[in-house]
Write a protein that holds these residues in place. Structure first.
Motif, PDB file in Angstrom:
ATOM      1  N   MET A 166      -5.171   9.665  10.099  1.00 21.26           N
ATOM      2  CA  MET A 166      -5.816   9.751   8.822  1.00 21.26           C
ATOM      3  C   MET A 166      -6.970  10.752   8.826  1.00 21.26           C
ATOM      4  O   MET A 166      -7.598  10.949   7.806  1.00 21.26           O
ATOM      5  N   VAL A 167      -7.224  11.333   9.960  1.00 23.89           N
ATOM      6  CA  VAL A 167      -8.288  12.327  10.026  1.00 23.89           C
ATOM      7  C   VAL A 167      -7.921  13.542   9.184  1.00 23.89           C
ATOM      8  O   VAL A 167      -8.752  14.091   8.471  1.00 23.89           O
ATOM      9  N   GLY A 168      -6.669  13.930   9.238  1.00 25.21           N
ATOM     10  CA  GLY A 168      -6.216  15.050   8.412  1.00 25.21           C
ATOM     11  C   GLY A 168      -6.338  14.742   6.937  1.00 25.21           C
ATOM     12  O   GLY A 168      -6.612  15.623   6.120  1.00 25.21           O
ATOM     13  N   GLY A 169      -6.147  13.491   6.572  1.00 21.22           N
ATOM     14  CA  GLY A 169      -6.287  13.089   5.182  1.00 21.22           C
ATOM     15  C   GLY A 169      -7.719  13.228   4.699  1.00 21.22           C
ATOM     16  O   GLY A 169      -7.964  13.624   3.558  1.00 21.22           O
ATOM     17  N   ALA A 170      -8.659  12.922   5.552  1.00 17.59           N
ATOM     18  CA  ALA A 170     -10.074  13.075   5.185  1.00 17.59           C
ATOM     19  C   ALA A 170     -10.401  14.536   4.918  1.00 17.59           C
ATOM     20  O   ALA A 170     -11.132  14.855   3.973  1.00 17.59           O
ATOM     21  N   ALA A 171      -9.845  15.428   5.706  1.00 18.37           N
ATOM     22  CA  ALA A 171     -10.075  16.856   5.493  1.00 18.37           C
ATOM     23  C   ALA A 171      -9.479  17.310   4.161  1.00 18.37           C
ATOM     24  O   ALA A 171     -10.072  18.132   3.454  1.00 18.37           O
ATOM     25  N   LEU A 172      -8.318  16.780   3.802  1.00 14.97           N
ATOM     26  CA  LEU A 172      -7.721  17.120   2.510  1.00 14.97           C
ATOM     27  C   LEU A 172      -8.577  16.639   1.348  1.00 14.97           C
ATOM     28  O   LEU A 172      -8.753  17.348   0.360  1.00 14.97           O
ATOM     29  N   ALA A 207      -2.462  10.705  -3.957  1.00 18.31           N
ATOM     30  CA  ALA A 207      -1.109  10.136  -4.013  1.00 18.31           C
ATOM     31  C   ALA A 207      -0.398  10.315  -2.672  1.00 18.31           C
ATOM     32  O   ALA A 207       0.276   9.399  -2.183  1.00 18.31           O
ATOM     33  N   LEU A 208      -0.549  11.482  -2.064  1.00 17.41           N
ATOM     34  CA  LEU A 208       0.076  11.738  -0.765  1.00 17.41           C
ATOM     35  C   LEU A 208      -0.483  10.810   0.308  1.00 17.41           C
ATOM     36  O   LEU A 208       0.267  10.237   1.106  1.00 17.41           O
ATOM     37  N   LEU A 209      -1.796  10.621   0.326  1.00 22.67           N
ATOM     38  CA  LEU A 209      -2.404   9.741   1.323  1.00 22.67           C
ATOM     39  C   LEU A 209      -2.017   8.283   1.096  1.00 22.67           C
ATOM     40  O   LEU A 209      -1.797   7.537   2.057  1.00 22.67           O
ATOM     41  N   THR A 210      -1.929   7.869  -0.156  1.00 23.50           N
ATOM     42  CA  THR A 210      -1.500   6.505  -0.458  1.00 23.50           C
ATOM     43  C   THR A 210      -0.067   6.283   0.002  1.00 23.50           C
ATOM     44  O   THR A 210       0.250   5.263   0.616  1.00 23.50           O
ATOM     45  N   TRP A 211       0.797   7.248  -0.266  1.00 22.92           N
ATOM     46  CA  TRP A 211       2.195   7.153   0.165  1.00 22.92           C
ATOM     47  C   TRP A 211       2.274   7.065   1.690  1.00 22.92           C
ATOM     48  O   TRP A 211       3.009   6.236   2.235  1.00 22.92           O
ATOM     49  N   ALA A 212       1.521   7.917   2.389  1.00 19.33           N
ATOM     50  CA  ALA A 212       1.555   7.924   3.852  1.00 19.33           C
ATOM     51  C   ALA A 212       1.030   6.603   4.420  1.00 19.33           C
ATOM     52  O   ALA A 212       1.602   6.056   5.368  1.00 19.33           O
ATOM     53  N   TYR A 213      -0.045   6.089   3.839  1.00 20.88           N
ATOM     54  CA  TYR A 213      -0.619   4.828   4.314  1.00 20.88           C
ATOM     55  C   TYR A 213       0.366   3.676   4.115  1.00 20.88           C
ATOM     56  O   TYR A 213       0.584   2.871   5.026  1.00 20.88           O
ATOM     57  N   ARG A 214       0.991   3.617   2.947  1.00 26.79           N
ATOM     58  CA  ARG A 214       1.941   2.537   2.682  1.00 26.79           C
ATOM     59  C   ARG A 214       3.174   2.660   3.567  1.00 26.79           C
ATOM     60  O   ARG A 214       3.741   1.667   4.003  1.00 26.79           O
ATOM     61  N   ARG A 215       3.573   3.884   3.850  1.00 30.11           N
ATOM     62  CA  ARG A 215       4.727   4.079   4.729  1.00 30.11           C
ATOM     63  C   ARG A 215       4.407   3.618   6.149  1.00 30.11           C
ATOM     64  O   ARG A 215       5.236   3.001   6.812  1.00 30.11           O
ATOM     65  N   LEU A 216       3.201   3.904   6.614  1.00 27.31           N
ATOM     66  CA  LEU A 216       2.799   3.439   7.940  1.00 27.31           C
ATOM     67  C   LEU A 216       2.760   1.916   7.999  1.00 27.31           C
ATOM     68  O   LEU A 216       3.162   1.317   8.990  1.00 27.31           O
ATOM     69  N   LEU A 217       2.260   1.287   6.942  1.00 25.79           N
ATOM     70  CA  LEU A 217       2.237  -0.174   6.915  1.00 25.79           C
ATOM     71  C   LEU A 217       3.648  -0.749   6.888  1.00 25.79           C
ATOM     72  O   LEU A 217       3.927  -1.762   7.518  1.00 25.79           O
ATOM     73  N   HIS A 218       4.533  -0.100   6.143  1.00 27.04           N
ATOM     74  CA  HIS A 218       5.901  -0.597   5.998  1.00 27.04           C
ATOM     75  C   HIS A 218       6.689  -0.490   7.309  1.00 27.04           C
ATOM     76  O   HIS A 218       7.463  -1.367   7.650  1.00 27.04           O
TER      77      HIS A 218
END
Length: 77
Positions: free
Chosen positions: A1-7, A42-53
């Protein structure tokens, strides 16, 4: 998620920085910046939910057992 913070920081800074291509209307600038921010979130939310799933977890490194050096043959230090 570090890359997400940079985005997110990049998208947030776009609201403060002046456009490079010359004079742009404020409506166009803020509309483009808001679209970019929404897409990043939206991209970060999708990635986070995919990791949880998928059940992906981060692992922590474990250190090997510490061994005590004993002097002498009877096991006492």
């Amino acid at each position: 998620m570090v890359g997400g913070a940079a985005l997110v920081v990049n998208a947030a800074l776009s609201f403060v920085v002046e456009p490079v291509g010359g004079h742009t209307s404020l409506t166009a600038k803020y509309a483009a910046n808001a679209t970019l921010m929404a897409a990043v979130l939206a991209l970060l939310t999708w990635a986070y939910r995919r990791l949880l799933h998928t059940g992906a977890r981060t692992t922590t490194a474990t250190l090997p057992e510490q061994r005590v050096l004993t002097i002498g043959g009877d096991g006492e230090s």
